[in-house]
Motif scaffolding. Structure first.
Motif, short mmCIF file in Angstrom:
data_model
loop_
_atom_site.label_atom_id
_atom_site.label_comp_id
_atom_site.label_asym_id
_atom_site.label_seq_id
_atom_site.Cartn_x
_atom_site.Cartn_y
_atom_site.Cartn_z
N HIS A 41 0.83 -1.21 0.00
CA HIS A 41 0.00 0.00 0.00
C HIS A 41 0.87 1.26 0.00
O HIS A 41 0.55 2.24 -0.68
N VAL A 42 1.97 1.24 0.76
CA VAL A 42 2.80 2.43 0.83
C VAL A 42 3.40 2.77 -0.53
O VAL A 42 3.64 3.95 -0.83
N ASP A 43 3.61 1.78 -1.38
CA ASP A 43 4.10 2.06 -2.73
C ASP A 43 3.10 2.91 -3.52
O ASP A 43 3.49 3.79 -4.29
N ARG A 47 3.68 6.68 -5.14
CA ARG A 47 3.41 6.87 -6.57
C ARG A 47 2.34 7.93 -6.82
O ARG A 47 2.44 8.73 -7.77
N SER A 48 1.32 7.97 -5.97
CA SER A 48 0.22 8.92 -6.17
C SER A 48 0.52 10.31 -5.65
O SER A 48 -0.13 11.29 -6.04
N GLY A 49 1.50 10.41 -4.74
CA GLY A 49 1.79 11.69 -4.10
C GLY A 49 1.09 11.88 -2.78
O GLY A 49 1.25 12.91 -2.13
N VAL A 60 11.66 4.71 -10.27
CA VAL A 60 11.31 3.29 -10.20
C VAL A 60 10.49 3.06 -8.93
O VAL A 60 10.87 3.50 -7.85
N VAL A 61 9.35 2.38 -9.07
CA VAL A 61 8.46 2.17 -7.94
C VAL A 61 8.91 0.97 -7.10
O VAL A 61 9.72 0.16 -7.54
N ALA A 298 1.67 -1.91 -12.95
CA ALA A 298 0.54 -0.97 -12.92
C ALA A 298 -0.74 -1.66 -12.51
O ALA A 298 -1.53 -1.13 -11.71
N GLU A 299 -0.97 -2.86 -13.02
CA GLU A 299 -2.17 -3.61 -12.66
C GLU A 299 -2.13 -4.00 -11.18
O GLU A 299 -3.16 -3.96 -10.49
N ALA A 300 -0.96 -4.33 -10.66
CA ALA A 300 -0.84 -4.67 -9.25
C ALA A 300 -1.19 -3.47 -8.37
O ALA A 300 -1.91 -3.61 -7.37
N HIS A 301 -0.72 -2.29 -8.73
CA HIS A 301 -1.06 -1.07 -7.98
C HIS A 301 -2.57 -0.82 -8.04
O HIS A 301 -3.19 -0.45 -7.03
N ARG A 302 -3.16 -0.99 -9.23
CA ARG A 302 -4.60 -0.76 -9.35
C ARG A 302 -5.39 -1.71 -8.46
O ARG A 302 -6.34 -1.29 -7.78
#
Length: 319
Positions: A41-43, A47-49, A60-61, A298-302
């Motif tokens: 979640h912290v990633d 990434r979102s700010g 790099v994330v 990206a899909e994992a973050h979503r």
């Protein structure tokens, strides 16, 4: 090298998968070939700010990695090419992230991976287990014989909390769904309470109260505390709970805020040593891990932001 990176802050769609130059290690750095990296979640906050921290683009994330040493600087004498290693504090405070084939890691943030430990499982444990250790011992000041209440005990951080508290000689009261009760007991919980049961009764005299669910029900937590009990607040970026000041000070209790991204390198190293001992002994293992390719970052973050993940998501990078 291939990497999952962004050129700006924003939603998961800003994550790109493509080629970046291989970074060069400094004198006290280690260049690591990444095997696996976890998604937390912290990633998504970085990434979102939502979590403001220095970011250099392309960025790099990712924060956690397991891999193999490719090259070590002269100021990193404890590491040699071929060593299996792990880290859980990249992608923050100006450091590039771990979702890449190669990453430069400061030597004081890198730890040996014990023989026999699966790299994917280690990547899945890196963040939640370190969070659990620091919450219990660094901030919660847990001692043997005390009582710990772990809210959300069947989750990634919660299960690590139960294992570590029980191994430290504490009595663990876990809250979880009824179907997770046996799992929590297998980790070392002395008592499991179904938090969805409106008739459930909670024991008082709790020395350390840790809520992994981000509900942060401080009135209930403080009511359950023993004299000089501690509530460790470790999740809920946007919560604004009411603090019951009267009972808090009359019982000489405290509420302690804790974010692992603020941990010092010495605190992280202490946690890593404890995690390595528990992994080696087979006492600390992730309950469920889903492995995706690095290209699916990206899909994992979503999916994490949508609440679609139960267990841990790990991106496989190398062999």
């Amino acid at each position: 090298m291939r990497a999952a990176y962004t050129e700006e802050l924003g939603p998961p769609e800003v994550i790109r998968y493509g080629e970046l130059p291989v970074p060069q290690p400094g004198p006290t750095d280690v260049l690591v070939e990444v095997t696996a990296t976890a998604v937390n979640h912290v990633d998504t906050f970085v990434r979102s700010g939502a979590w403001r921290t220095p970011v250099a683009f392309p960025f790099v994330v990712g924060r956690d990695l397991v891999g193999t040493v490719a090259e070590a600087g002269p100021g990193a004498p404890g590491f040699r090419p071929g060593d299996r290693v792990w880290c859980n504090s990249m992608g923050h405070d100006g450091r590039q992230g771990a979702a890449t084939e190669r990453v430069v890691v400061p030597a004081d943030r890198l730890y040996p991976l014990p023989d026999g430990v699966d790299p994917v499982e280690a990547a899945a444990l890196a963040h939640p287990a370190a969070t659990a250790y620091l919450a219990l011992f660094t901030h919660g000041r847990l001692r043997a014989g005390e009582t710990v209440l772990v809210a959300g005990a069947a989750g990634n951080v919660g299960s690590a909390l139960v294992v570590m508290a029980a191994q430290a000689g504490a009595r663990v009261v876990a809250t979880a769904r009824a179907e997770d009760a046996e799992y929590c007991r297998s980790l070392g919980a002395a008592e499991v309470i179904d938090y969805r049961d409106p008739e459930a009764s909670y024991p008082g005299g709790v020395d350390v109260y840790v809520d992994t669910s981000a509900r942060n029900d401080l009135p209930s937590a403080v009511e359950l505390l023993a004299k000089r009990g501690r509530v460790v607040v470790m999740a809920g970026l946007r919560t604004r709970p009411v603090l019951p000041v009267g009972p808090l000070y009359l019982k000489d209790c405290s509420v302690i805020g804790f974010a692992i991204s603020q941990a010092t390198t010495s605190e992280l190293a202490e946690a890593a040593a404890a995690i390595n001992r528990l992994m080696t002994a087979g006492l600390l293992r992730p309950r469920a891990v889903e492995v995706l390719p690095l290209s699916a970052a990206a899909e994992a973050h979503r999916r994490i932001e949508a609440g679609e993940v139960r267990g841990k998501l790990v991106l496989r990078v190398g062999a």
